[in-house]
Design a protein around this motif. Structure first.
Motif, PDB file in Angstrom:
ATOM      1  N   GLN A 240       0.804  -1.223   0.000  1.00  0.00           N
ATOM      2  CA  GLN A 240       0.000   0.000   0.000  1.00  0.00           C
ATOM      3  C   GLN A 240       0.837   1.272   0.000  1.00  0.00           C
ATOM      4  OE1 GLN A 240      -2.676  -0.622   3.313  1.00  0.00           O
ATOM      5  NE2 GLN A 240      -4.094  -1.829   2.075  1.00  0.00           N
ATOM      6  N   ALA A 253      -6.580 -11.297  -8.511  1.00  0.00           N
ATOM      7  CA  ALA A 253      -7.154  -9.960  -8.656  1.00  0.00           C
ATOM      8  C   ALA A 253      -7.510  -9.321  -7.308  1.00  0.00           C
ATOM      9  CB  ALA A 253      -8.385 -10.022  -9.566  1.00  0.00           C
ATOM     10  N   PRO A 254      -8.111 -10.078  -6.355  1.00  0.00           N
ATOM     11  CA  PRO A 254      -8.412  -9.459  -5.049  1.00  0.00           C
ATOM     12  C   PRO A 254      -7.171  -8.966  -4.319  1.00  0.00           C
ATOM     13  CG  PRO A 254      -9.653 -11.496  -5.311  1.00  0.00           C
ATOM     14  CD  PRO A 254      -8.673 -11.441  -6.444  1.00  0.00           C
ATOM     15  N   GLU A 257      -5.987  -5.708  -5.899  1.00  0.00           N
ATOM     16  CA  GLU A 257      -6.854  -4.606  -5.492  1.00  0.00           C
ATOM     17  C   GLU A 257      -6.390  -3.964  -4.189  1.00  0.00           C
ATOM     18  OE1 GLU A 257      -9.871  -2.979  -6.403  1.00  0.00           O
ATOM     19  OE2 GLU A 257      -9.222  -3.662  -8.376  1.00  0.00           O
ATOM     20  N   LEU A 258      -5.632  -4.703  -3.382  1.00  0.00           N
ATOM     21  CA  LEU A 258      -5.168  -4.182  -2.098  1.00  0.00           C
ATOM     22  C   LEU A 258      -3.935  -3.297  -2.241  1.00  0.00           C
ATOM     23  CD1 LEU A 258      -5.612  -7.397   0.100  1.00  0.00           C
ATOM     24  CD2 LEU A 258      -7.059  -5.354   0.087  1.00  0.00           C
ATOM     25  N   CYS A 259      -3.330  -3.254  -3.418  1.00  0.00           N
ATOM     26  CA  CYS A 259      -2.191  -2.363  -3.644  1.00  0.00           C
ATOM     27  C   CYS A 259      -2.676  -0.915  -3.691  1.00  0.00           C
ATOM     28  CB  CYS A 259      -1.501  -2.708  -4.960  1.00  0.00           C
ATOM     29  SG  CYS A 259      -0.726  -4.336  -4.984  1.00  0.00           S
ATOM     30  N   ARG A 261      -3.935   2.368  -4.828  1.00  0.00           N
ATOM     31  CA  ARG A 261      -4.795   2.507  -6.002  1.00  0.00           C
ATOM     32  C   ARG A 261      -4.126   3.275  -7.139  1.00  0.00           C
ATOM     33  NH1 ARG A 261      -9.791   1.026  -6.166  1.00  0.00           N
ATOM     34  NH2 ARG A 261      -9.906   0.888  -3.911  1.00  0.00           N
ATOM     35  N   LYS A 265       1.040  -0.099 -12.177  1.00  0.00           N
ATOM     36  CA  LYS A 265       0.998  -1.565 -12.097  1.00  0.00           C
ATOM     37  C   LYS A 265       1.471  -2.157 -13.425  1.00  0.00           C
ATOM     38  CE  LYS A 265      -2.717  -1.477  -8.689  1.00  0.00           C
ATOM     39  NZ  LYS A 265      -2.862  -0.001  -8.645  1.00  0.00           N
TER      40      LYS A 265
END
Length: 458
Positions: A240, A253-254, A257-259, A261, A265
């Motif tokens: 993060q 994918a989930p 998504e935690l990286c 935003r 990427k």
């Protein structure tokens, strides 16, 4: 995402509430706290609501709602009567005027939702469930309340006082973000929390005066086998804060998504005979971005040091003089076997376990076959799906019994997990029959028989 969260500035903005009872009162409290001027339309009004209307310098309009009440260009409208038809009428008329409207506890007739709020002004946190579960939203708010100290509001205000000076000193937004993250991790935060603002300002001045462009760093992070809840706390923290995320095909994918935003990427996934970016190219990317001062997260499925080529990547970083950290992840053998209900070791069945790669070099399995033929041992094959038939035949040819149990675990730990059980003699024929595709882990050993008792994940 079915709703788009925004924060409205309602200071001195006129808002309309249709309804004069307790439900209207609850909504009025929040709007008045945000500085709105409140008009209320209702035949009768609750005394507490009337007091809030007066405090906001608004007006109580004592009559039944009609279209004329929307002649004024209100910022937003709340329909809070106990008559559904009236609330629906308010919604329809507001929709015609493109007015934001909320019909209390009536999801189809809401253009916006009232979230559960954690108020640490000027820091405000809201939790919304698209109106489907307000009780759950309130429970989450209660949990978050315990995690966010009261001093966070002071810290947000303090930051606002320094925002302009920091922006003038540090023009690059990525570098500026690193500066603020360092501030929030320093003793400055504690000084603000305890009210020692003079000391905090002195420390902030010194931090800004001595600031220098940060050096880049690479985080080699194991993302685990697929379930995002298997990430370590350190992995999540570094994911993060990274400016760039370079990720593999096996990163679900989930988890991605935690990286962060707004991080860049970059996909560098590898499938059989299809490497989107060769390993040398990946190594070069890590060095390149780190030397630009970026914080780079190299996100790898499973554990980077177990058939993940993590060792090769940090050798390259070391040679280039780039700082790095390694965060272990739950390897596929541990995660997939646990979710399939197959213990890798068991006092009665297996006293050792071996991790092997089934990846074939030039079409031929290069494994120490004689060492693998042992009754009380579990074999775990990574990337063994393509060469599975030859691997099984070689084990049998070197003395392993043909009825030795085998399990194939495809997409382990994810909602798409599929487990197929067979023996060395017949497991290869079941791949096509059950449509098993990579990523698939192969477990060979008597422990596979325990799955019937222990398949808790299904």
């Amino acid at each position: 995402m079915e709703i788009f969260p925004i924060s409205l500035k309602l200071q001195q903005q006129r808002c309309l509430i249709v309804g004069g009872g307790h439900i209207a009162y609850r909504k009025a409290i929040l709007l008045q706290k945000a500085g709105a001027i409140l008009d209320v339309v209702a035949p009768e009004i609750d005394a507490n609501l009337l007091e809030i209307v007066k405090k906001s310098t608004g007006t109580f309009l004592q009559h039944t709602f009609s279209e004329k009440d929307l002649a004024f260009p209100y910022r937003l409208v709340i329909a809070a009567t106990n008559v559904a038809e009236v609330n629906h009428q308010v919604f329809a008329l507001c929709e015609q005027r493109n007015l934001l409207v909320n019909s209390v506890d009536d999801i189809p007739h809401c253009r916006f939702m009232m979230p559960a709020i954690i108020d640490r002004s000027p820091l405000v946190i809201s939790v919304a469930s698209n109106g489907t579960s307000p009780v759950l939203s309130r429970q989450l708010r209660t949990k978050i309340e315990t995690l966010v100290p009261q001093g966070m509001g002071k810290l947000a205000e303090f930051s606002g006082q320094w925002r302009k000076q920091v922006k003038e000193k540090i023009s690059n937004p990525d570098q500026r973000r690193v500066f603020w993250e360092d501030v929030y991790a320093s003793a400055i935060k504690e000084q603000v929390f305890t009210g020692n603002l003079d000391t905090a300002h002195d420390m902030m001045r010194q931090a800004l005066d001595t600031w220098s462009i940060p050096k880049g760093e690479v985080y080699l992070v194991g993302a685990g086998p697929g379930d995002p809840e298997l990430l370590t706390l350190k992995a999540l923290r570094l994911m993060q804060q990274a400016d760039v995320v370079i990720y593999d095909r096996l990163v679900s994918a989930p988890i991605l998504e935690l990286c962060r935003r707004d991080a860049v990427k970059i996909y560098v996934g590898k499938a059989r005979s299809n490497h989107s970016v060769p390993q040398d190219g990946i190594n070069a990317l890590l060095v390149q971005y780190a030397q630009q001062g970026k914080r780079v997260c190299r996100l790898k499925g499973g554990d980077p040091f177990i058939f993940g080529r993590g060792g090769e990547e940090i050798q390259e970083l070391f040679a280039a003089g780039v700082a790095f950290q390694v965060v272990p992840g739950i390897t596929a053998a541990s995660g997939c076997s646990a979710y399939a209900g197959i213990p890798l070791t068991h006092r009665d069945y297996a006293q050792s376990v071996r991790f092997l790669t089934g990846h074939l070099k030039e079409g031929s399995p290069e494994l120490p076959w004689q060492e693998l033929v042992y009754e009380n041992q579990t074999l775990v094959l990574y990337m063994g799906l393509v060469g599975l038939d030859r691997i099984c035949k070689q084990l049998i040819a070197h003395g392993q019994r043909p009825n030795m149990p085998v399990a194939l675990i495809s997409k382990g730990t994810t909602p798409e997990q599929k487990v197929v059980v067979g023996t060395l003699q017949d497991i290869a024929s079941k791949v096509a029959e059950h449509q098993i595709h990579a990523p698939t882990l192969t477990i060979i050993g008597e422990v596979v028989t325990l799955r019937e008792q222990l398949q808790w994940g299904e």
